[in-house]
Design a protein around this motif. Structure first.
Motif, PDB file in Angstrom:
ATOM      1  N   PHE A  91       0.816  -1.219   0.000  1.00 18.04           N
ATOM      2  CA  PHE A  91       0.000   0.000   0.000  1.00 18.04           C
ATOM      3  C   PHE A  91       0.849   1.269   0.000  1.00 18.04           C
ATOM      4  O   PHE A  91       0.397   2.317   0.420  1.00 18.04           O
ATOM      5  N   VAL A  92       2.081   1.155  -0.473  1.00 18.81           N
ATOM      6  CA  VAL A  92       2.954   2.336  -0.501  1.00 18.81           C
ATOM      7  C   VAL A  92       2.477   3.333  -1.546  1.00 18.81           C
ATOM      8  O   VAL A  92       2.256   4.503  -1.253  1.00 18.81           O
ATOM      9  N   GLU A  93       2.279   2.851  -2.773  1.00 15.52           N
ATOM     10  CA  GLU A  93       1.778   3.727  -3.832  1.00 15.52           C
ATOM     11  C   GLU A  93       0.316   4.045  -3.570  1.00 15.52           C
ATOM     12  O   GLU A  93      -0.451   3.147  -3.208  1.00 15.52           O
ATOM     13  N   ARG A  94      -0.073   5.277  -3.808  1.00 14.82           N
ATOM     14  CA  ARG A  94      -1.473   5.636  -3.609  1.00 14.82           C
ATOM     15  C   ARG A  94      -2.319   4.997  -4.709  1.00 14.82           C
ATOM     16  O   ARG A  94      -2.317   5.455  -5.858  1.00 14.82           O
ATOM     17  N   THR A  95      -3.027   3.963  -4.387  1.00 11.94           N
ATOM     18  CA  THR A  95      -3.782   3.196  -5.387  1.00 11.94           C
ATOM     19  C   THR A  95      -5.141   2.803  -4.823  1.00 11.94           C
ATOM     20  O   THR A  95      -5.448   1.625  -4.686  1.00 11.94           O
ATOM     21  N   THR A 103      -9.957  -1.737  -7.517  1.00 18.61           N
ATOM     22  CA  THR A 103      -9.532  -2.168  -6.191  1.00 18.61           C
ATOM     23  C   THR A 103     -10.651  -1.916  -5.197  1.00 18.61           C
ATOM     24  O   THR A 103     -11.559  -1.110  -5.474  1.00 18.61           O
ATOM     25  N   GLU A 104     -10.586  -2.586  -4.069  1.00 20.90           N
ATOM     26  CA  GLU A 104     -11.541  -2.321  -3.000  1.00 20.90           C
ATOM     27  C   GLU A 104     -10.882  -1.510  -1.881  1.00 20.90           C
ATOM     28  O   GLU A 104     -11.467  -1.317  -0.823  1.00 20.90           O
ATOM     29  N   ALA A 105      -9.658  -1.058  -2.117  1.00 20.25           N
ATOM     30  CA  ALA A 105      -8.946  -0.282  -1.096  1.00 20.25           C
ATOM     31  C   ALA A 105      -9.497   1.142  -1.059  1.00 20.25           C
ATOM     32  O   ALA A 105      -9.539   1.835  -2.078  1.00 20.25           O
ATOM     33  N   LEU A 106      -9.909   1.561   0.128  1.00 16.55           N
ATOM     34  CA  LEU A 106     -10.451   2.911   0.292  1.00 16.55           C
ATOM     35  C   LEU A 106      -9.310   3.919   0.469  1.00 16.55           C
ATOM     36  O   LEU A 106      -8.199   3.561   0.895  1.00 16.55           O
ATOM     37  N   ALA A 107      -9.616   5.174   0.170  1.00 10.61           N
ATOM     38  CA  ALA A 107      -8.614   6.235   0.313  1.00 10.61           C
ATOM     39  C   ALA A 107      -8.149   6.377   1.767  1.00 10.61           C
ATOM     40  O   ALA A 107      -7.058   6.890   2.035  1.00 10.61           O
ATOM     41  N   THR A 108      -8.979   5.890   2.712  1.00 11.21           N
ATOM     42  CA  THR A 108      -8.622   5.995   4.136  1.00 11.21           C
ATOM     43  C   THR A 108      -7.295   5.300   4.450  1.00 11.21           C
ATOM     44  O   THR A 108      -6.644   5.638   5.430  1.00 11.21           O
ATOM     45  N   VAL A 109      -6.902   4.324   3.605  1.00  8.51           N
ATOM     46  CA  VAL A 109      -5.611   3.639   3.831  1.00  8.51           C
ATOM     47  C   VAL A 109      -4.487   4.674   3.864  1.00  8.51           C
ATOM     48  O   VAL A 109      -3.598   4.620   4.720  1.00  8.51           O
ATOM     49  N   VAL A 114      -1.416   5.641  10.225  1.00  8.45           N
ATOM     50  CA  VAL A 114      -1.082   5.097  11.548  1.00  8.45           C
ATOM     51  C   VAL A 114      -2.081   3.998  11.926  1.00  8.45           C
ATOM     52  O   VAL A 114      -1.704   2.913  12.392  1.00  8.45           O
ATOM     53  N   GLU A 115      -3.366   4.282  11.688  1.00  5.24           N
ATOM     54  CA  GLU A 115      -4.412   3.304  12.000  1.00  5.24           C
ATOM     55  C   GLU A 115      -4.285   2.071  11.105  1.00  5.24           C
ATOM     56  O   GLU A 115      -4.521   0.942  11.543  1.00  5.24           O
ATOM     57  N   PHE A 116      -3.913   2.308   9.842  1.00  4.71           N
ATOM     58  CA  PHE A 116      -3.778   1.181   8.917  1.00  4.71           C
ATOM     59  C   PHE A 116      -2.628   0.271   9.349  1.00  4.71           C
ATOM     60  O   PHE A 116      -2.755  -0.954   9.360  1.00  4.71           O
ATOM     61  N   LYS A 117      -1.531   0.911   9.715  1.00  2.87           N
ATOM     62  CA  LYS A 117      -0.371   0.146  10.194  1.00  2.87           C
ATOM     63  C   LYS A 117      -0.736  -0.659  11.443  1.00  2.87           C
ATOM     64  O   LYS A 117      -0.352  -1.829  11.586  1.00  2.87           O
ATOM     65  N   ALA A 118      -1.509  -0.049  12.332  1.00  2.00           N
ATOM     66  CA  ALA A 118      -1.929  -0.738  13.559  1.00  2.00           C
ATOM     67  C   ALA A 118      -2.828  -1.932  13.222  1.00  2.00           C
ATOM     68  O   ALA A 118      -2.738  -2.994  13.858  1.00  2.00           O
TER      69      ALA A 118
END
Ligand code: HEC
Length: 166
Positions: A91-95, A103-109, A114-118
């Motif tokens: 999830f390094v690149e903004r995708t 993708t099903e990845a939300l922009a919140t990632v 910090v929350e995503f890493k947790a």
């Protein structure tokens, strides 16, 4: 894998626009420089989650049996643990879906790193615990820890993955 139609249309529209913009100066056999290419990392991360899903399914399958194969449960937990360690770099690149990707990845990632890493760390911890508890051969304890690990999946999906079930 369910993809939303809107996502597909967004990608098609973006590509069509990019192609049209470049058509005049770009030879047909060259990809336009500013078209959105599907980054390789997208397939990598989806395959990684797919395998995490398969491993979790294997765990639950064993727990439905009278005499679960605790070795297989431990191996699956270790597989999930290793794959959980890949999540961050996928999830390094903004995708996100908002960036026009399939993708099903939300922009919140990317908005809540910090929350995503947790959330990724939680899966690391719970899967390590599952591997450890599996060695005990105590079905009730293993079942409880498998549930706890499932909670780590849900926690992250609730915040960071598109809910297309609704
Ligand atoms: C740190 C966050 C996070 C955790 C923890 C997590 N997921 Fe996910 N998962 C995601 C995101 C984000 C996606 C969407 C990825 C995409 O479409 O690019 C996803 C997608 C998936 C997919 C669909 C993959 C595909 O084919 O595109 C499956 C299956 C899945 N997760 C299962 C699980 C299971 C099972 C667990 C727990 C054992 C888990 N996930 C834990 C964030 C997470």
């Amino acid at each position: 894998m369910v993809r939303t139609l809107a996502t597909r249309l967004a990608v098609v529209a973006t590509l069509a626009g990019a192609l049209a913009a470049c058509a005049s100066e770009t030879p047909a056999d060259e990809a336009p420089a500013d078209a959105i290419a599907e980054p390789a990392v997208l397939k990598e991360r989806q395959d990684n989650f797919e395998s995490i899903g398969d491993a979790f399914k294997a765990v639950r399958g064993e727990l439905e049996k009278d005499t679960p194969d605790f070795g297989l449960i431990a191996a699956s937990a270790n597989d999930i643990n290793a794959r959980a360690g890949n999540i961050e770099r996928h999830f390094v690149e903004r995708t996100s879906i908002d960036d026009g990707f399939d993708t099903e990845a939300l922009a919140t990632v990317w908005e809540k790193p910090v929350e995503f890493k947790a959330a990724a760390q939680k899966l690391l911890d719970e899967s390590a615990d599952l591997a450890a508890v599996a060695a005990s051969g105590d079905k009730a304890a293993v079942g409880a820890q498998a549930m706890a690990m499932g909670g780590a999946c849900k926690d992250c999906h609730d915040q960071f993955r598109l809910d297309d079930e609704k």
